[in-house]
Design a protein around this motif. Structure first.
Motif, short mmCIF file in Angstrom:
data_model
loop_
_atom_site.label_atom_id
_atom_site.label_comp_id
_atom_site.label_asym_id
_atom_site.label_seq_id
_atom_site.Cartn_x
_atom_site.Cartn_y
_atom_site.Cartn_z
N MET A 1 0.77 -1.19 0.06
CA MET A 1 -0.12 -0.11 0.03
C MET A 1 1.02 1.38 -0.05
SD MET A 1 -3.09 -0.72 -0.58
CE MET A 1 -3.87 -2.23 -0.68
N PRO A 2 1.81 1.46 0.82
CA PRO A 2 2.78 2.44 1.00
C PRO A 2 3.28 2.76 -0.76
CG PRO A 2 3.40 1.53 2.56
CD PRO A 2 2.45 0.47 1.92
N HIS A 5 0.43 4.14 -2.66
CA HIS A 5 0.25 5.73 -2.39
C HIS A 5 1.18 6.56 -3.05
CE1 HIS A 5 -2.31 4.20 1.26
NE2 HIS A 5 -2.85 4.13 0.09
N GLN A 6 2.46 6.09 -2.91
CA GLN A 6 3.58 6.93 -3.52
C GLN A 6 3.54 7.26 -5.15
OE1 GLN A 6 7.22 5.07 -2.08
NE2 GLN A 6 8.33 5.87 -4.03
N LEU A 9 0.62 9.31 -5.71
CA LEU A 9 1.27 10.89 -5.38
C LEU A 9 1.95 11.51 -6.38
CD1 LEU A 9 2.14 10.91 -1.47
CD2 LEU A 9 0.35 12.14 -2.56
N GLU A 41 -8.78 1.19 -2.90
CA GLU A 41 -7.64 1.87 -2.34
C GLU A 41 -7.33 3.03 -3.22
OE1 GLU A 41 -6.72 1.06 0.88
OE2 GLU A 41 -5.32 2.50 0.70
N PHE A 45 -8.06 6.91 -2.41
CA PHE A 45 -6.89 7.73 -2.26
C PHE A 45 -6.63 8.97 -3.18
CE2 PHE A 45 -2.51 9.04 -2.67
CZ PHE A 45 -1.83 9.05 -1.52
N ARG A 49 -7.23 12.96 -2.05
CA ARG A 49 -6.22 13.90 -2.21
C ARG A 49 -6.76 15.15 -3.40
NH1 ARG A 49 -1.77 15.60 -0.37
NH2 ARG A 49 -0.69 16.09 -1.91
#
Ligand SMILES: C[S@@+](CC[C@H](N)C(=O)[O-])C[C@H]1O[C@@H](n2cnc3c(N)ncnc32)[C@H](O)[C@@H]1O
Length: 229
Positions: A1-2, A5-6, A9, A41, A45, A49
Motif C-alpha cells: 500500500m505505501p 500511495h507513493q 502521489l 484503495e 486515495f 487527495r
C-alpha cells in the motif's frame, strides 16, 4: 500500500488535473477477498487527495481482468452491496464515480486499445505461467522432470531453465502489450511473489509443489492416474 500511495502521489504531482475519465485496469483481479480491494484503495486515495487539493475529481473507468472462463457474474452480483457499503462508510455524498467492466482474457496478450489506460495494477498474478513450458510437454522428446509437478530439488538444470524461459516470455509479452495500452505518463504497480534466496529449488519456493508431486506419485503407484498426465 505505501508503494501504491507513493505512485499515485507522484502521478498527481506530475499534472495539474487528472483526466476527466481516469482508467484503471486490474489484471488477475480474482474475487477474494474482494475483486475491488485495490481499486477501492486507488479511487479513495485519489478522492481524498483531490478533496485536499481542491481539484476536480475524475470519473473512474475500472476494468477487471481474469481468464475468460472466470465467473464474472459473482463479481457483478456483489456490486450493489459494494456501492451501498461505500456510501455507508463514507456518507451519501461520497462520490468517486465508478464504471466497472470486465475484460476477460489472458493478461499476457493485448486486451485494450492503444493509449487507453492511466493506471495498471496486478498483484500475485504475473508469477503464473501461461502454459507448462513447451520443452516439458514436447510429444516427441519431452524434458523429464520425474515425480515433480514444478521445479524441485531433483529437477535437472534444463527443467529449471525451461521454467525461467517461459516466465521471461510471458512477462515480456505482458510488458509489450501494456506498453501499447498505457497512456504516456501512465503508471503501473505490479506485485509478485518472490523468494529470499537465488536458488529456485529452495524449500521456500518448492515445498508445497513437492508435496503435491508426492501425492500424485502415490496416485500413480496405485494406478489411479496415468504418469503422463
Ligand atoms: C493469486 S490470485 C491474486 C488475486 C488478486 N490479484 C490478489 O492480489 O489477491 C491470481 C489470479 O490471477 C489470475 N490469473 C493468472 N494468470 C492470469 C492470466 N494470464 N490472465 C488473467 N488472469 C490470470 C488467476 O485466475 C487468479 O485469480
Amino acid at each position: 500500500m505505501p508503494l501504491l500511495h507513493q505512485v499515485l502521489l507522484d502521478l498527481m504531482s506530475c499534472s495539474k488535473n487528472l483526466p476527466e475519465s481516469f482508467t484503471i485496469a486490474d489484471f488477475g483481479c480474482s474475487s477474494r477477498p474482494h475483486p475491488l480491494l485495490t481499486v477501492t484503495e486507488i479511487t479513495s486515495f485519489i478522492y481524498k487527495r483531490c478533496h485536499e487539493l481542491g481539484r476536480s475529481l475524475p470519473e473512474f473507468w475500472v476494468y477487471l481482468n481474469e481468464f475468460s472462463g472466470y465467473d464474472f457474474n459473482t463479481v457483478f452480483k456483489s456490486l450493489p452491496d459494494y456501492h451501498a457499503k461505500l456510501k455507508e462508510e463514507n456518507g451519501p455524498d461520497f462520490r468517486p464515480l465508478l464504471y466497472i467492466s470486465a475484460v476477460p482474457g489472458p493478461c499476457h496478450e493485448r486486451l485494450f486499445p492503444s493509449k487507453s489506460l492511466h493506471f495498471v495494477h496486478s498483484s500475485s498474478t504475473l508469477n503464473w505461467l501461461s502454459q507448462v513450458p513447451a520443452e516439458l510437454s514436447d510429444k516427441e522428446n519431452p524434458l523429464i522432470n520425474k515425480g515433480n509437478v514444478f521445479i524441485s530439488k531433483t529437477s535437472p538444470p534444463e527443467v529449471i531453465k525451461a521454467y525461467r524461459t517461459q516466465f521471461q516470455r510471458d512477462f515480456a509479452s505482458f510488458l509489450e502489450s501494456r506498453s501499447k495500452e498505457v497512456v504516456p505518463g501512465g503508471r503501473m504497480v505490479l506485485t509478485f511473489r518472490g523468494r529470499t534466496t537465488p536458488d529456485p529449488s529452495s524449500d521456500e519456493t518448492c515445498q508445497l509443489w513437492d508435496y503435491l508431486g508426492q501425492a500424485f506419485q502415490d496416485l500413480i503407484e496405485k494406478g489411479l492416474i496415468e504418469e503422463e498426465k
